[in-house]
Design an enzyme around this catalytic site. Structure first.
Site, PDB file in Angstrom:
ATOM      1  N   TYR A   2       0.798  -1.225   0.000  1.00 44.12           N
ATOM      2  CA  TYR A   2       0.000   0.000   0.000  1.00 44.12           C
ATOM      3  C   TYR A   2       0.831   1.277   0.000  1.00 44.12           C
ATOM      4  O   TYR A   2       0.605   2.172   0.788  1.00 44.12           O
ATOM      5  CB  TYR A   2      -0.995   0.003   1.161  1.00 44.12           C
ATOM      6  N   HIS A   3       1.816   1.347  -0.870  1.00 46.49           N
ATOM      7  CA  HIS A   3       2.604   2.556  -1.047  1.00 46.49           C
ATOM      8  C   HIS A   3       2.567   3.010  -2.500  1.00 46.49           C
ATOM      9  O   HIS A   3       3.595   3.321  -3.084  1.00 46.49           O
ATOM     10  CB  HIS A   3       4.052   2.331  -0.606  1.00 46.49           C
ATOM     11  N   PRO A   4       1.374   3.057  -3.093  1.00 43.45           N
ATOM     12  CA  PRO A   4       1.339   3.481  -4.497  1.00 43.45           C
ATOM     13  C   PRO A   4       1.671   4.961  -4.639  1.00 43.45           C
ATOM     14  O   PRO A   4       1.360   5.762  -3.761  1.00 43.45           O
ATOM     15  CB  PRO A   4      -0.105   3.202  -4.920  1.00 43.45           C
TER      16      PRO A   4
END
Length: 150
Positions: free
Chosen positions: A86-88
């Site tokens: 979840y680090h887009p």
């Protein structure tokens, strides 16, 4: 840390309350698949040599019930179990090229009064957690907003 697969966000409608369609397209580039398969193979090899071997009593994942005899079976396991961290970033890339969304002052190209001040302006994902760079973007972005309102 450097995936080449890219996703897409598509508007569902012109209504602001309608959620967009998000297509992450994970593992859509062959290189990403190869890197992950090699990573699993390396991790499994490392568990078979000392001193690490002496500490391992069971392979938790992929485990003995998963066929790891070839790359395609390892890739199948990856596709079924891998999750994002979840680090887009990069959905509103900063820059001056035709693919950029915001300028160097975080203003959206062609939309007066709208800025993007978050990790989505990063043209590329960092090689670490995105928290610190995102805080920096927010600090600098708030400074620029204040400058432009004075």
């Amino acid at each position: 840390l450097r995936p080449e697969s890219t996703g897409e966000i598509v508007l569902n409608s012109p209504k602001i309350c309608d959620q967009p369609k998000i297509f992450p397209n994970y593992l859509s580039v062959e290189k990403d698949c190869e890197v992950l398969v090699k990573g699993v193979q390396l991790a499994r090899r490392l568990t078979k040599i000392q001193p690490l071997k002496g500490f391992i009593t069971e392979e938790y994942a992929p485990g003995k019930n998963i066929d790891c005899s070839d790359n395609s079976s390892i890739l199948d396991w990856i596709r079924n179990t891998a999750v994002t961290i979840y680090h887009p970033v990069g959905t509103c890339k900063m820059g001056i090229d035709e693919n950029s969304v915001v300028d160097q002052r975080l203003r959206v190209h062609g939309v007066l009064g709208l800025r993007v001040v978050d990790a989505s302006i990063m043209p590329n994902i960092t090689s670490g957690n995105t928290n610190a760079p995102t805080i920096m973007i927010a600090e600098k972005g708030s400074e620029m907003i204040l400058e432009d309102t004075m």
